[in-house]
Design an enzyme around this catalytic site. Structure first.
Site, PDB file in Angstrom:
ATOM      1  N   THR A 135       0.829  -1.204   0.000  1.00  0.00           N
ATOM      2  CA  THR A 135       0.000   0.000   0.000  1.00  0.00           C
ATOM      3  C   THR A 135       0.864   1.255   0.000  1.00  0.00           C
ATOM      4  O   THR A 135       0.660   2.168  -0.805  1.00  0.00           O
ATOM      5  CB  THR A 135      -0.913   0.008   1.239  1.00  0.00           C
ATOM      6  OG1 THR A 135      -1.697  -1.171   1.260  1.00  0.00           O
ATOM      7  CG2 THR A 135      -1.825   1.225   1.221  1.00  0.00           C
ATOM      8  N   THR A 136       1.848   1.303   0.896  1.00  0.00           N
ATOM      9  CA  THR A 136       2.731   2.469   1.001  1.00  0.00           C
ATOM     10  C   THR A 136       3.582   2.627  -0.243  1.00  0.00           C
ATOM     11  O   THR A 136       3.976   3.745  -0.588  1.00  0.00           O
ATOM     12  CB  THR A 136       3.630   2.333   2.243  1.00  0.00           C
ATOM     13  OG1 THR A 136       2.823   1.961   3.373  1.00  0.00           O
ATOM     14  CG2 THR A 136       4.340   3.633   2.559  1.00  0.00           C
ATOM     15  N   LYS A 169      -0.087 -10.056   8.384  1.00  0.00           N
ATOM     16  CA  LYS A 169       0.028  -8.645   8.730  1.00  0.00           C
ATOM     17  C   LYS A 169      -1.348  -8.193   9.198  1.00  0.00           C
ATOM     18  O   LYS A 169      -2.292  -8.112   8.419  1.00  0.00           O
ATOM     19  CB  LYS A 169       0.492  -7.816   7.529  1.00  0.00           C
ATOM     20  CG  LYS A 169       0.551  -6.312   7.823  1.00  0.00           C
ATOM     21  CD  LYS A 169       0.978  -5.518   6.607  1.00  0.00           C
ATOM     22  CE  LYS A 169       0.969  -4.020   6.902  1.00  0.00           C
ATOM     23  NZ  LYS A 169       1.384  -3.210   5.719  1.00  0.00           N
ATOM     24  N   ARG A 225      -9.031  -0.404   4.372  1.00  0.00           N
ATOM     25  CA  ARG A 225      -8.639  -0.123   2.989  1.00  0.00           C
ATOM     26  C   ARG A 225      -9.447  -0.935   1.982  1.00  0.00           C
ATOM     27  O   ARG A 225      -9.776  -0.451   0.907  1.00  0.00           O
ATOM     28  CB  ARG A 225      -7.159  -0.467   2.787  1.00  0.00           C
ATOM     29  CG  ARG A 225      -6.171   0.568   3.258  1.00  0.00           C
ATOM     30  CD  ARG A 225      -5.883   1.547   2.148  1.00  0.00           C
ATOM     31  NE  ARG A 225      -4.842   2.492   2.539  1.00  0.00           N
ATOM     32  CZ  ARG A 225      -4.335   3.405   1.730  1.00  0.00           C
ATOM     33  NH1 ARG A 225      -4.750   3.492   0.479  1.00  0.00           N
ATOM     34  NH2 ARG A 225      -3.413   4.239   2.148  1.00  0.00           N
ATOM     35  N   ILE A 238       5.128  -4.380  10.251  1.00  0.00           N
ATOM     36  CA  ILE A 238       5.341  -3.953   8.868  1.00  0.00           C
ATOM     37  C   ILE A 238       4.895  -2.497   8.870  1.00  0.00           C
ATOM     38  O   ILE A 238       3.702  -2.209   8.906  1.00  0.00           O
ATOM     39  CB  ILE A 238       4.575  -4.828   7.867  1.00  0.00           C
ATOM     40  CG1 ILE A 238       5.030  -6.286   8.022  1.00  0.00           C
ATOM     41  CG2 ILE A 238       4.811  -4.343   6.441  1.00  0.00           C
ATOM     42  CD1 ILE A 238       4.262  -7.277   7.159  1.00  0.00           C
ATOM     43  N   TYR A 287      -2.439 -10.416   4.495  1.00  0.00           N
ATOM     44  CA  TYR A 287      -2.490  -9.012   4.884  1.00  0.00           C
ATOM     45  C   TYR A 287      -3.950  -8.606   5.035  1.00  0.00           C
ATOM     46  O   TYR A 287      -4.699  -8.590   4.058  1.00  0.00           O
ATOM     47  CB  TYR A 287      -1.778  -8.176   3.813  1.00  0.00           C
ATOM     48  CG  TYR A 287      -1.783  -6.674   3.987  1.00  0.00           C
ATOM     49  CD1 TYR A 287      -2.118  -6.058   5.180  1.00  0.00           C
ATOM     50  CD2 TYR A 287      -1.415  -5.857   2.920  1.00  0.00           C
ATOM     51  CE1 TYR A 287      -2.101  -4.676   5.318  1.00  0.00           C
ATOM     52  CE2 TYR A 287      -1.395  -4.477   3.038  1.00  0.00           C
ATOM     53  CZ  TYR A 287      -1.736  -3.896   4.237  1.00  0.00           C
ATOM     54  OH  TYR A 287      -1.723  -2.532   4.366  1.00  0.00           O
ATOM     55  N   TYR A 334     -12.514  -4.527  -3.071  1.00  0.00           N
ATOM     56  CA  TYR A 334     -13.638  -4.155  -3.926  1.00  0.00           C
ATOM     57  C   TYR A 334     -14.594  -5.301  -4.207  1.00  0.00           C
ATOM     58  O   TYR A 334     -15.804  -5.136  -4.128  1.00  0.00           O
ATOM     59  CB  TYR A 334     -13.159  -3.534  -5.261  1.00  0.00           C
ATOM     60  CG  TYR A 334     -14.291  -2.901  -6.052  1.00  0.00           C
ATOM     61  CD1 TYR A 334     -14.798  -1.665  -5.691  1.00  0.00           C
ATOM     62  CD2 TYR A 334     -14.853  -3.546  -7.140  1.00  0.00           C
ATOM     63  CE1 TYR A 334     -15.844  -1.088  -6.385  1.00  0.00           C
ATOM     64  CE2 TYR A 334     -15.903  -2.986  -7.845  1.00  0.00           C
ATOM     65  CZ  TYR A 334     -16.397  -1.755  -7.469  1.00  0.00           C
ATOM     66  OH  TYR A 334     -17.438  -1.198  -8.154  1.00  0.00           O
TER      67      TYR A 334
END
Length: 290
Positions: free
Chosen positions: A44-45, A161, A138, A203, A133, A107
């Site tokens: 994501t980052t 995560k 999100r 993380i 994850y 989604y």
């Protein structure tokens, strides 16, 4: 599995929006020098959602090559398409990544059975360690503890995560999971609490700007010095809070720009940090980075 502070590394970009490979080299070297346990690439980052597939693969290949075995690489290979997740994970294995991080499909909003079958399919396609994850804020999709426990029985699914921020839930899951299954905090603000509950590490977004502190916090916690770990956590608390004033990675790229680490560019639809937050984030940087 990896223990300690894994940086959820940004993907540095030039003013034209191209990947800044020279800056990526510098960041990798800087993290190795500051005790980061592993590189988390194109998550994501790392703006995986706006990288093309060739760019995605190349960032992983480049990171593995430049790290040169000095530090493990955890490659982000998740997708809301199972076939695409398989392709990206296979490519990461071929590039030499040490493990893959797969976000829950976003989604689509799959059922728990759909999540199980998704991760099972990826794990069955390649003999690479896989870290699940879960970041429902999100993705709009929550990987239940029950499904995580089912998935933990698959040999090469080796970690999670947990970015729910729910320490009580995370602690209960750590107790229920098989020995050796790694749980990493994906929520910087509650990392110290999850470490005390037995997490293998974090993380971390904060590690992009305070790598030595995050690495030291994990080391102290794993050595049983929770007072020391909490003192370190307190010293970077302002960063935990301010690096999420706007959606990640907008604030962290701004902070890294202020520190001279990168050009704080990102791709649309992300835009630069709003000026109203500049003073707040600058104050946090000055307080936490010595």
């Amino acid at each position: 599995m990896i223990t300690g502070s894994i940086v959820a590394l940004v993907t540095p970009m030039t003013e034209t929006g191209d990947i800044d490979w020279a800056a990526l080299e510098r960041l990798i070297d800087w993290h190795i020098a500051n005790g980061t346990a592993a590189l988390g690439l194109v998550g994501t980052t790392g703006e995986a959602s706006t990288l093309s597939h060739p760019e995605h693969r190349e960032v992983i290949r480049f990171g593995v090559s430049h790290a040169g075995g000095r530090i493990p690489v955890m490659a982000g290979t998740g997708s809301n398409s199972t076939l695409e997740a398989v392709e990206l994970t296979v490519a990461a294995a071929e590039a030499g990544a040490d493990c893959a991080l797969l976000v829950t499909p976003y989604y689509n909003r799959p059922t728990q059975e759909g999540l199980y079958e998704h991760f099972k399919a990826v794990a069955g396609a390649i003999n690479l360690p896989i870290v699940l994850y879960n970041v429902p804020s999100r993705t709009g999709c929550d990987l239940s503890s029950e499904t995580t426990l089912r998935l933990s029985q698959i040999e090469n699914i080796v970690g999670l995560k947990d970015a729910t921020g729910d320490v009580e839930r995370g602690a209960a899951l750590i107790q229920a999971l098989p020995e050796g299954f790694a749980v990493y905090s994906g929520d910087d603000g509650t990392t110290c609490d999850l470490l005390e509950a037995g997490a293998s590490g974090c993380i971390s977004v904060t590690a992009n700007v305070a790598p030595a502190q995050m690495a030291n916090m994990c080391k102290l916690a794993h050595a049983g010095d929770m007072a020391g770990a909490r003192a370190v956590d307190d010293s970077v608390r302002a960063l935990h809070d301010t690096l999420f004033l706007e959606p990640n990675p907008i604030p962290v790229k701004y902070a890294m720009g202020q520190m001279g680490l990168i050009d704080p560019m990102m791709r649309l639809p992300l835009t630069p940090l709003s000026e109203t937050h500049w003073d707040t984030l600058n104050k946090a940087i000055n307080e936490c980075i010595k």
